[in-house]
Scaffold this motif. Structure first.
Motif, PDB file in Angstrom:
ATOM      1  N   GLN A  61       0.815  -1.204   0.000  1.00  0.00           N
ATOM      2  CA  GLN A  61       0.000   0.000   0.000  1.00  0.00           C
ATOM      3  C   GLN A  61       0.854   1.263   0.000  1.00  0.00           C
ATOM      4  OE1 GLN A  61      -2.451  -0.615   3.513  1.00  0.00           O
ATOM      5  NE2 GLN A  61      -4.148  -1.368   2.259  1.00  0.00           N
ATOM      6  N   TRP A  62       0.316   2.299  -0.638  1.00  0.00           N
ATOM      7  CA  TRP A  62       0.923   3.616  -0.637  1.00  0.00           C
ATOM      8  C   TRP A  62       0.319   4.456   0.475  1.00  0.00           C
ATOM      9  CZ3 TRP A  62       4.989   5.261  -3.485  1.00  0.00           C
ATOM     10  CH2 TRP A  62       5.328   4.535  -4.635  1.00  0.00           C
ATOM     11  N   HIS A  63       1.151   5.348   1.032  1.00  0.00           N
ATOM     12  CA  HIS A  63       0.676   6.300   2.030  1.00  0.00           C
ATOM     13  C   HIS A  63       1.188   7.689   1.658  1.00  0.00           C
ATOM     14  CE1 HIS A  63      -0.726   3.137   4.785  1.00  0.00           C
ATOM     15  NE2 HIS A  63       0.350   2.480   4.419  1.00  0.00           N
ATOM     16  N   GLN A  64       0.383   8.691   1.945  1.00  0.00           N
ATOM     17  CA  GLN A  64       0.751  10.078   1.653  1.00  0.00           C
ATOM     18  C   GLN A  64       1.069  10.800   2.949  1.00  0.00           C
ATOM     19  OE1 GLN A  64      -1.605  12.303  -1.273  1.00  0.00           O
ATOM     20  NE2 GLN A  64      -1.758  13.966   0.239  1.00  0.00           N
ATOM     21  N   HIS A  65       2.124  11.638   2.924  1.00  0.00           N
ATOM     22  CA  HIS A  65       2.548  12.379   4.102  1.00  0.00           C
ATOM     23  C   HIS A  65       2.682  13.852   3.728  1.00  0.00           C
ATOM     24  CE1 HIS A  65       3.673   8.423   5.760  1.00  0.00           C
ATOM     25  NE2 HIS A  65       4.190   8.203   4.570  1.00  0.00           N
ATOM     26  N   ASP A  66       2.050  14.718   4.514  1.00  0.00           N
ATOM     27  CA  ASP A  66       2.193  16.154   4.276  1.00  0.00           C
ATOM     28  C   ASP A  66       3.591  16.614   4.660  1.00  0.00           C
ATOM     29  OD1 ASP A  66      -0.402  16.435   3.382  1.00  0.00           O
ATOM     30  OD2 ASP A  66      -1.189  16.771   5.416  1.00  0.00           O
TER      31      ASP A  66
END
Length: 247
Positions: A47-52
């Motif tokens: 899975q991909w995760h997005q981080h600000d």
């Protein structure tokens, strides 16, 4: 789509791939072309995760370089800011930014003192002794010229100080100035092997070794008919860009 980014392994047991910075083409140049978030890919879950990114946006840069220590701490330096749109003058990024790849919220910029290397981008970094970051090649951030392989800087992560090193080329004055090459630390822990690269006009296919105890270069004689490449990710050459091709 993101390009000119940094991709590196991290997390627990290096089971994540992190992608930071780079350029995202946007239809409206006024909103900028730099990617405002970071991403991670978990190899276990797929899975991909997005981080600000932090408010200071230290990581919104392109053509930077990264070195990761054994305890999961990533050191990012160099690259350039475009400040939105290809018509803007590129601004160099000079700070050393640290990411804890296990706890990614624990990231910060290192205050630097003393002598520092000139700005550069499209360079490479290799960590030795788990605390010395060796910076090789790249383009000079002010002139745009390829950096000499005699001009080496080493960052000590324990003291946060830079050290300038004058390396010795071989008897034929090689390897040539370049950027966008590939380099990795050899099993002996002191030799950095380098392949390929680009100087703005030529794409190289030579293999060179830097001894970090003597700071002397040796260019290896190879008989492989490998086409010169730049922007390769490692020394098992599976891709890259032939910058002699024009469209």
């Amino acid at each position: 789509m993101v390009y000119s980014h940094i991709a590196f392994a991290g997390g627990s047991d290096n089971r994540q791939m992190l992608i930071v910075g780079g350029v995202t083409p946007r239809p409206d140049p006024s909103i900028g072309d730099q990617e405002p978030v970071a991403f991670s890919y978990n190899c276990d879950t797929g899975q991909w995760h997005q981080h600000d990114l932090p408010p200071e946006n230290h990581l919104s840069r392109q053509a930077a370089a990264c070195a990761v220590a054994s305890h999961g701490i990533a050191y990012i330096w160099g690259g350039k800011h475009t400040n939105g749109g290809s018509t803007e003058k590129a601004q160099p990024a000079s700070d050393m930014y640290i990411i804890d790849t296990i706890n990614q919220t624990n990231s910060y910029s290192v205050p630097l003192t003393g002598p520092q290397p000139p700005f550069r981008y499209a360079h490479k970094q290799t960590i030795i002794d788990d605390h010395l970051i060796v910076v090789l090649g790249g383009f000079d951030g002010m002139s745009g010229n390829p950096v000499s392989m005699t001009d080496i800087w080493v960052f000590d992560t324990k003291t946060s100080l830079w050290l300038s090193v004058n390396a010795t080329l071989d008897s034929d004055n090689r390897p040539a100035n370049r950027s966008s090459h590939s380099q990795t630390l050899m099993p002996d822990g002191v030799s950095i092997i380098m392949y390929g690269g680009y100087d703005g006009y030529h794409v190289y296919n030579d293999v060179s070794v830097l001894d970090t105890q003597t700071w002397a270069w040796t260019v290896k004689n190879t008989n492989a008919a490998v086409q010169g490449r730049a922007d390769v990710s490692n020394l098992v050459v599976t891709g890259g860009t032939d910058k002699r091709i024009t469209v």
